[in-house]
Design a protein around this motif. Sequence first.
Motif, short mmCIF file in Angstrom:
data_model
loop_
_atom_site.label_atom_id
_atom_site.label_comp_id
_atom_site.label_asym_id
_atom_site.label_seq_id
_atom_site.Cartn_x
_atom_site.Cartn_y
_atom_site.Cartn_z
N GLU A 121 0.82 -1.20 0.00
CA GLU A 121 0.00 0.00 0.00
C GLU A 121 0.87 1.26 0.00
O GLU A 121 0.54 2.25 -0.68
CB GLU A 121 -0.92 0.00 1.23
CG GLU A 121 -1.73 1.27 1.44
CD GLU A 121 -2.70 1.58 0.31
OE1 GLU A 121 -3.23 2.72 0.28
OE2 GLU A 121 -2.95 0.70 -0.54
N PHE A 122 1.98 1.24 0.72
CA PHE A 122 2.90 2.37 0.67
C PHE A 122 3.38 2.58 -0.76
O PHE A 122 3.43 3.72 -1.25
CB PHE A 122 4.09 2.12 1.60
CG PHE A 122 5.03 3.29 1.75
CD1 PHE A 122 5.87 3.68 0.72
CD2 PHE A 122 5.06 4.02 2.93
CE1 PHE A 122 6.73 4.75 0.85
CE2 PHE A 122 5.91 5.10 3.08
CZ PHE A 122 6.76 5.47 2.04
N SER A 164 2.80 5.81 -3.21
CA SER A 164 3.95 6.47 -3.83
C SER A 164 3.68 6.75 -5.30
O SER A 164 3.98 7.83 -5.81
CB SER A 164 5.21 5.61 -3.69
OG SER A 164 5.51 5.35 -2.34
N THR A 165 3.12 5.76 -5.97
CA THR A 165 2.79 5.91 -7.38
C THR A 165 1.70 6.96 -7.59
O THR A 165 1.78 7.80 -8.49
CB THR A 165 2.35 4.56 -7.97
OG1 THR A 165 3.40 3.61 -7.79
CG2 THR A 165 2.03 4.68 -9.44
N PRO A 208 7.71 -7.64 1.29
CA PRO A 208 8.46 -6.38 1.29
C PRO A 208 8.48 -5.73 -0.09
O PRO A 208 8.18 -6.36 -1.10
CB PRO A 208 9.87 -6.80 1.71
CG PRO A 208 9.99 -8.22 1.23
CD PRO A 208 8.61 -8.81 1.39
N ARG A 209 8.84 -4.48 -0.09
CA ARG A 209 8.96 -3.70 -1.33
C ARG A 209 10.11 -2.71 -1.20
O ARG A 209 10.50 -2.32 -0.09
CB ARG A 209 7.67 -2.92 -1.62
CG ARG A 209 6.45 -3.76 -1.95
CD ARG A 209 6.60 -4.39 -3.32
NE ARG A 209 5.41 -5.14 -3.73
CZ ARG A 209 5.24 -6.44 -3.51
NH1 ARG A 209 6.18 -7.14 -2.88
NH2 ARG A 209 4.15 -7.04 -3.94
N LEU A 210 10.64 -2.30 -2.33
CA LEU A 210 11.53 -1.14 -2.38
C LEU A 210 10.95 -0.18 -3.42
O LEU A 210 10.63 -0.59 -4.54
CB LEU A 210 12.96 -1.51 -2.77
CG LEU A 210 13.92 -0.31 -2.77
CD1 LEU A 210 15.23 -0.62 -2.08
CD2 LEU A 210 14.20 0.16 -4.21
N LEU A 236 11.01 -0.99 2.40
CA LEU A 236 9.73 -1.30 3.05
C LEU A 236 9.62 -2.77 3.42
O LEU A 236 9.82 -3.65 2.58
CB LEU A 236 8.59 -0.93 2.11
CG LEU A 236 8.61 0.49 1.55
CD1 LEU A 236 7.62 0.63 0.40
CD2 LEU A 236 8.29 1.50 2.65
N ALA A 237 9.26 -3.02 4.68
CA ALA A 237 9.02 -4.39 5.14
C ALA A 237 8.18 -4.33 6.41
O ALA A 237 8.12 -3.30 7.09
CB ALA A 237 10.33 -5.11 5.40
#
Length: 487
Positions: free
Chosen positions: A183-184, A188-189, A226-228, A299-300
């Motif tokens: 969701e973060f 951001s997008t 997780p995401r970056l 992000l995690a």
Amino acid sequence: MQIPNFTLVPSPADAEGVLVLPILAGDTPQILAADDYGLTAERLAALDFTGKAGGTARILVANGEERAALLVGIGKERTLEALRRAAGSAARALKREAHVVIELSDATAEELEALALGFALGAHQLDIYKKADEERPEERSVALVSTEDAAQEALDRARILAEAVVFARDLGNTPPNELVPEEFARRSTDVTAELPIEVAVWDEAKLADEDCGGILGVGQGSANPPRLVHLSYAPEGAATHVALVGKGITFDTGGISIKPAGSMLGMKFDMSGAGSVLATIVAVAKLGLPVRVSGYCCLAENMPSADALKPDDVLRMRGGTTVEVTNTDAEGRLVLADGLVLASEAQPDVVIDIATLTGAQVVALGNRTTGLMGNNDEWRDRLVAAGQRTGEVVWPMPIPEEIAERLESPVADLVNAKPGDRSAGMLFAAAFLERFIGKDAEGEPIAWAHLDIAGPAENGGGAYGYTPKGATGVPVRTLVETIAALS
């Protein structure tokens, strides 16, 4: 809540609403408006209003006709920060007023910006999870009295800064069941969609392909992967490149090294570093600053499960450095390690990381002062100066040479913590992060600064000045100020 609509008027009579009158403290309190509105020293004494910073009093004043007014104290000095805080106090005192007029005699453009920014930040609160307060207006208008030529530009800048800080606050205040890493990334997008900012989101497969073992390791225990988020603002002709790296732990249980129940409250704020990176780049792009800025939001969600990272595990970070995990609750430095290597690979002029990293920062500096560590005196001084101008205090701390010995591991290149050793925890974490800063084309370490915002990112007490309870948006304004000074 929306940012108030700011307008300029040549005199208070040209706008409706409660009149805000700043009062300077002293042996004889002084009204800082073109007209004294009958506020003699005797009347102020009768009201027991001294002009003390943050003090407010609602009264009626007369200037041709009777009008509702709010006296607000700015303290003993007419500084930009004093005006920001006074305006924030006024916004909270007038939270149910739809129309407000602020009068400050001979206000400069900078002072008008401070008043508008302080009011906007003081008026903000996250209220989407509460029943609607029918007495609060959906929209607010704030008129500032001025004929200053540069006033409109100042108000435009105040609005952009306020929007950025409010965005960062809203991210921090969002419950962790909603703001997971995916969701973060989506937000951001969305927030950058109409701006000259390129966004790339790395999922767990891409993170594995890019050898980001720190982010993957911390996130492997969660059902929310997780995401970056990599952000790039690169205006034509930019001579300086600033890379921002943010810790984005959307919730931190501590993992297998689980936190006590009471210490988990507020761990939704553990993504404030990443939130400040995103908000800063958005503000820089809206302001059109001629500086290249890259962002890395790491992000995690740090959760305990059968798949979670364990003490004694060894992770291989981006770039090949191995880390023995001695405490899974020292996870922020693990996700930042990958981000710092990625940022270094882009060869920027400086890497600045922002993180709610250590409880030791709160012990050392309290809840309102950011700890600053790094390898470059020039950038240290720039950040300290920017913090002084914005009112977000930044305090330099050392990374002593002897700390390096404590990073040694018998099985890997580094350990991520020293369980049982509580000394210099903030400095130890910085020494760990420094190991992931790369070298420039000349073989020298890239300039690097680390901002530990564990205390300042959240206000756990009552609201004060322009700072509400909850997420504060620190250090977005300091970062924008630092970048703006480069241009």
